[in-house]
Design an enzyme around this catalytic site. Sequence first.
Site, mmCIF file in Angstrom:
data_model
loop_
_atom_site.group_PDB
_atom_site.id
_atom_site.type_symbol
_atom_site.label_atom_id
_atom_site.label_comp_id
_atom_site.label_asym_id
_atom_site.label_seq_id
_atom_site.Cartn_x
_atom_site.Cartn_y
_atom_site.Cartn_z
ATOM 1 N N SER A 63 48.711 41.299 49.708
ATOM 2 C CA SER A 63 49.697 40.551 48.933
ATOM 3 C C SER A 63 49.804 39.067 49.316
ATOM 4 O O SER A 63 50.071 38.236 48.437
ATOM 5 C CB SER A 63 51.067 41.229 49.013
ATOM 6 O OG SER A 63 51.507 41.346 50.357
ATOM 7 N N PHE A 84 34.416 40.397 30.963
ATOM 8 C CA PHE A 84 35.403 39.693 31.790
ATOM 9 C C PHE A 84 36.796 40.285 31.590
ATOM 10 O O PHE A 84 37.552 40.468 32.560
ATOM 11 C CB PHE A 84 35.401 38.210 31.398
ATOM 12 C CG PHE A 84 35.812 37.279 32.497
ATOM 13 C CD1 PHE A 84 36.992 37.464 33.192
ATOM 14 C CD2 PHE A 84 35.022 36.190 32.825
ATOM 15 C CE1 PHE A 84 37.375 36.589 34.196
ATOM 16 C CE2 PHE A 84 35.392 35.313 33.835
ATOM 17 C CZ PHE A 84 36.578 35.518 34.521
ATOM 18 N N GLU A 95 42.018 33.083 24.589
ATOM 19 C CA GLU A 95 40.691 32.792 24.058
ATOM 20 C C GLU A 95 40.788 32.168 22.676
ATOM 21 O O GLU A 95 41.710 32.469 21.903
ATOM 22 C CB GLU A 95 39.872 34.085 23.990
ATOM 23 C CG GLU A 95 38.433 33.877 23.534
ATOM 24 C CD GLU A 95 37.646 35.179 23.419
ATOM 25 O OE1 GLU A 95 36.501 35.134 22.914
ATOM 26 O OE2 GLU A 95 38.173 36.236 23.837
ATOM 27 N N ARG A 167 34.084 36.414 10.022
ATOM 28 C CA ARG A 167 33.544 36.360 11.386
ATOM 29 C C ARG A 167 32.833 37.645 11.785
ATOM 30 O O ARG A 167 32.091 37.673 12.768
ATOM 31 C CB ARG A 167 34.664 36.063 12.388
ATOM 32 C CG ARG A 167 35.719 37.163 12.466
ATOM 33 C CD ARG A 167 36.772 36.846 13.505
ATOM 34 N NE ARG A 167 37.876 37.808 13.465
ATOM 35 C CZ ARG A 167 38.836 37.854 14.383
ATOM 36 N NH1 ARG A 167 38.834 37.022 15.400
ATOM 37 N NH2 ARG A 167 39.818 38.739 14.282
ATOM 38 N N ASN A 183 44.788 34.601 40.740
ATOM 39 C CA ASN A 183 45.074 34.242 42.125
ATOM 40 C C ASN A 183 43.876 34.613 42.979
ATOM 41 O O ASN A 183 42.905 35.205 42.492
ATOM 42 C CB ASN A 183 46.371 34.900 42.616
ATOM 43 C CG ASN A 183 46.330 36.417 42.527
ATOM 44 O OD1 ASN A 183 45.426 37.063 43.063
ATOM 45 N ND2 ASN A 183 47.312 37.009 41.838
ATOM 46 N N ALA A 184 43.919 34.268 44.242
ATOM 47 C CA ALA A 184 42.754 34.486 45.109
ATOM 48 C C ALA A 184 42.411 35.966 45.253
ATOM 49 O O ALA A 184 41.232 36.332 45.304
ATOM 50 C CB ALA A 184 43.006 33.866 46.483
ATOM 51 N N ARG A 194 31.171 41.190 40.407
ATOM 52 C CA ARG A 194 30.365 40.423 39.449
ATOM 53 C C ARG A 194 29.371 39.468 40.100
ATOM 54 O O ARG A 194 28.825 38.596 39.422
ATOM 55 C CB ARG A 194 31.298 39.650 38.512
ATOM 56 C CG ARG A 194 32.253 40.536 37.735
ATOM 57 C CD ARG A 194 31.538 41.536 36.844
ATOM 58 N NE ARG A 194 32.485 42.334 36.047
ATOM 59 C CZ ARG A 194 32.139 43.241 35.163
ATOM 60 N NH1 ARG A 194 30.860 43.495 34.943
ATOM 61 N NH2 ARG A 194 33.059 43.923 34.489
#
Length: 240
Positions: A63, A84, A95, A167, A183-184, A194
Amino acid sequence: MTDTPSFRSDVTVELVKHSASDTDVLWAARVSTVGEQSLEEVSKDPERSKGLINYLMRDRHGSPFEHNSMTFFVSAPIFVFREFHRHRVGWSYNEESGRYRELEPVFYIPGEDRKLVQRGRPGKYEFVDGTPEQHAALGKTMEDSYRQSYAAYRELLADGVAREVARATLPVGLFSTMYATCNARSLMHFLGLRTQHEQATVPSFPQREIEMVAEKMETEWARLMPLTYAAFNANGRVAP
């Protein structure tokens, strides 16, 4: 807007804003033992406490690595975004929408360094280099397909068909853009899955195109939080 398709073999990743430093990990962690005195960590040099960061990473106290934020602008093929967006915990996305704007004709064609041939089966397969003939055939086939699909898209729009319907003629090799905020801790989880890396204790087999995005994000994060990044690598690149 142009009617002429263009082709790319790269991706774009830009860090557009952030509030992220190694110090963020320290004050978040120390509140559990010193309470309000942890505020003193905000102005201190994190180098003196890199051992604590390594301890938190090693013993998977996750945390404290969440009290930071990074927002990236990403331009990549739609099929990259579909992978992703499986990363949901600790991520926010917005997006570009094909309902609200006419989409630009920018399409992905793999570069010559992209391995083309798959051997084996899922879980044990590998990719090897393609021949020059395979690359040439791939490029021509993809360009022809992209031109045809985009011409169909434009024709439907000219006939008055709504953008959100027209589309559907477009392929997943079309480039899209998004903002992605994390966040990290969530980024470490993403990188663990990935990217391939010699220090990873758990092997990963990412598609190359999403790995290209991940590598660019990793470069930016390593600059912002070098002690946290070093601890991530030293402990097998496993998110805490």
